[in-house]
Design an enzyme around this catalytic site. Structure first.
Site, short mmCIF file in Angstrom:
data_model
loop_
_atom_site.label_atom_id
_atom_site.label_comp_id
_atom_site.label_asym_id
_atom_site.label_seq_id
_atom_site.Cartn_x
_atom_site.Cartn_y
_atom_site.Cartn_z
N HIS A 60 3.98 -0.26 -15.65
CA HIS A 60 2.86 0.00 -16.36
C HIS A 60 3.18 1.03 -17.29
O HIS A 60 3.93 1.87 -17.20
CB HIS A 60 1.68 0.40 -15.63
CG HIS A 60 0.45 0.54 -16.05
ND1 HIS A 60 -0.23 1.36 -16.77
CD2 HIS A 60 -0.64 -0.45 -16.04
CE1 HIS A 60 -1.13 1.17 -17.30
NE2 HIS A 60 -1.83 0.04 -16.67
N ASP A 79 4.19 5.09 -8.15
CA ASP A 79 3.16 4.62 -8.82
C ASP A 79 2.21 3.75 -7.84
O ASP A 79 2.73 2.41 -7.73
CB ASP A 79 3.47 4.07 -10.10
CG ASP A 79 2.05 3.29 -10.90
OD1 ASP A 79 1.06 3.35 -10.11
OD2 ASP A 79 2.18 2.84 -12.05
N GLN A 135 -1.86 0.32 -7.69
CA GLN A 135 -2.12 -1.15 -7.16
C GLN A 135 -2.07 -1.10 -5.58
O GLN A 135 -2.68 -2.02 -4.95
CB GLN A 135 -1.05 -2.29 -7.77
CG GLN A 135 -1.38 -2.45 -9.06
CD GLN A 135 -2.79 -2.90 -9.30
OE1 GLN A 135 -3.40 -3.56 -8.71
NE2 GLN A 135 -3.39 -2.56 -10.46
N LYS A 187 -9.64 1.70 -8.57
CA LYS A 187 -9.02 0.45 -8.00
C LYS A 187 -9.15 0.34 -6.57
O LYS A 187 -8.82 -0.31 -5.88
CB LYS A 187 -7.52 0.43 -8.43
CG LYS A 187 -7.26 0.39 -9.94
CD LYS A 187 -5.67 0.25 -10.24
CE LYS A 187 -5.62 0.62 -11.64
NZ LYS A 187 -5.93 -0.40 -12.62
N CYS A 192 -0.74 -4.03 -19.83
CA CYS A 192 -0.35 -2.75 -19.96
C CYS A 192 1.16 -2.76 -19.34
O CYS A 192 1.81 -1.84 -18.92
CB CYS A 192 -0.95 -1.55 -19.35
SG CYS A 192 -2.65 -1.28 -20.13
C1 LIG Z 1 0.54 -0.31 -11.70
C2 LIG Z 1 -0.35 0.61 -12.40
N1 LIG Z 1 0.12 1.83 -12.81
C3 LIG Z 1 -0.89 2.69 -13.48
C4 LIG Z 1 -1.95 2.17 -13.77
C5 LIG Z 1 -2.91 3.23 -14.54
O1 LIG Z 1 -4.02 3.52 -13.97
P1 LIG Z 1 -5.21 4.21 -14.54
O2 LIG Z 1 -5.78 3.66 -15.79
O3 LIG Z 1 -6.40 4.27 -13.42
O4 LIG Z 1 -4.79 5.44 -14.72
C6 LIG Z 1 -2.39 0.93 -13.64
C7 LIG Z 1 -3.90 0.40 -14.19
O5 LIG Z 1 -3.97 -0.65 -14.15
C8 LIG Z 1 -1.24 0.11 -12.81
O6 LIG Z 1 -1.81 -1.05 -12.56
#
Ligand SMILES: Cc1ncc(COP(=O)(O)O)c(C=O)c1O
Length: 421
Positions: A138, A215, A218, A241, A379
């Protein structure tokens, strides 16, 4: 005195399949209609809906217990502090961290990764050093490292993926070298659904003394996570999430690493002693929590964790897995539908393109049928580049989704195809 929110019935752990109809009743929004149709909410990888217990917790804290934390001797401040620190303990137990000091409340995954980049990274990564990420990250696990590289002269190295959307583990091994200072990798890809072999990644990195950040944006809501068993050095996830509020998330870090890291932001709560000559920083976790935190959101995240624990993550994972298998099987019978992300090990995300129809048109037409999916690059632009598509349609499943909703989605896709025929 320790304070607790009003007791609400939580679903009782039970064998699969989940009693989804009963669980759906916990989510008020699922009773809504969109364009006159019952809502079919399949945008869970972006953000999940909230059970009534979470919504009620927010309201109850503001109505009965709210004040600032850590600062007051008065009763409400002590109550809020108790609830806030109680939520930290719930998070600790949820990911099985060894101690509460290792649980830092942040705004979300994005802030957690930026924190590590700007504190651990600035202190430990310099010119010529390498940070290893993957093609399927992401943007929030790419851009903070690019910013760090620009500040320090370090280099970003990227582990490639194959056409199924799986990591090339031979390439990973080859890229891991004496210059590698950190591996930062997504546990479960939001664009492809791929679940990465993080245990092997951590073991290999540790053999070279390289710390690993996962990370978990998900993964946290879709599979049990045990940070001690994994032995990851950092783990980041977002409350929104995980059936909790937005604006709250968690950075887990091993105590020894966090202790040695400089603070992220300066301000109230993160200090022990301030004079104009010198400031002494507070102990963990407060050293990284400058300013008034998202008090009520953290408490409600604790309630969301109670809710998940009441069902059991293993049972949720099994249910979502069955939905994904069913959706994948139905999708295979739709001519012109091309699934993007067919890894062996996948979470409940179905990303796809339709021949001759732009994903945004798919999203708009499905919305007319009451079906919420996501269309875009998610993203994860490098993933789109790799598969040479501008965007995908993404349906992502949660504990409250049903086979009937998968049928609605597939019937809706058929209608979209007919419109564009
Ligand atoms: C794999 C992954 N990493 C990071 C993020 C970023 O999360 P946040 O926008 O809640 O900080 C997301 C959000 O869609 C994600 O799916």
């Amino acid at each position: 005195m320790s304070i607790a929110l009003a007791q609400r019935p939580h679903p009782i752990a039970e064998p699969n399949p989940l009693d989804v109809e009963r669980l759906r009743a916990d989510f008020p929004i699922l009773g809504e209609t969109v364009h006159g149709r019952p809502l079919v909410y399949l945008d869970n990888a972006s953000s999940t809906q909230k059970p009534r217990s979470v919504i009620d917790a927010i309201s109850e804290v503001y109505q009965r217990h709210y004040s600032n934390v850590h600062r007051g001797v008065h009763t409400l401040s002590q109550r809020s502090t108790d609830l806030f620190e109680g939520a930290r303990e719930k998070v600790r137990s949820f990911i099985n961290a060894a101690r509460n000091q290792e649980v830092i409340f942040v705004r979300g995954t994005t802030e957690a990764i930026n924190l590590v980049a700007q504190t651990y990274g600035r202190a430990n990564i310099g010119a010529g050093d390498e940070i290893l990420i993957t093609t399927m990250e992401h943007h929030s696990n790419i851009v903070p490292w690019q910013m760090l590289c620009a500040q320090t002269g370090a280099r970003l190295q990227v582990v490639p993926i194959n056409r199924r959307g799986e990591l090339d583990m031979d390439a990973f091994e080859g890229l891991l070298n004496d210059r590698t200072r950190l591996v930062a990798v997504v546990h479960m890809s939001n664009a492809l659904g791929t679940v990465n072999p993080v245990q092997a990644i951590i073991d290999q990195a540790h053999r070279r003394g390289v710390p690993v950040l996962l990370d978990g944006a998900q993964s946290a809501a879709h599979m049990p996570v045990d940070v001690q068993a994994l032995d990851c050095d950092f783990f980041a996830f977002s409350g929104h999430k995980l059936y909790g509020p937005s604006g709250i998330g968690v950075l887990y870090g091993k105590e020894a690493l966090l202790k040695a890291m400089p603070p992220y932001q300066g301000g109230g709560d993160m200090i022990r002693q301030v004079t104009f000559d010198k400031t002494e920083y507070n102990e963990l976790p407060y050293k990284f929590e400058a300013g008034t935190p998202a008090i009520v959101d953290a408490i409600a995240l604790g309630t969301a964790i109670d809710y998940l624990n009441g069902i059991g993550l293993a049972a949720i994972a099994e249910h979502e897995h069955q939905l994904l298998a069913y959706a994948t099987q139905r999708a295979a019978h739709i001519p012109g539908l091309n699934v993007i992300g067919t890894a062996q090990d996948k979470g409940a995300i179905l990303s796809f393109t339709l021949e001759r129809v732009h994903p945004h048109d798919v999203g708009t037409l499905l919305d007319q049928l009451g079906i919420a999916i996501r269309a875009g690059h998610h993203c994860a632009m490098p993933v789109m580049d790799f598969f040479e598509v501008p965007a995908t349609v993404r349906a992502s499943f949660a504990l409250y989704n049903t086979r009937e909703e998968v049928d609605c989605l597939m019937d809706g896709i058929q209608q979209v195809i007919e419109v564009f025929a």
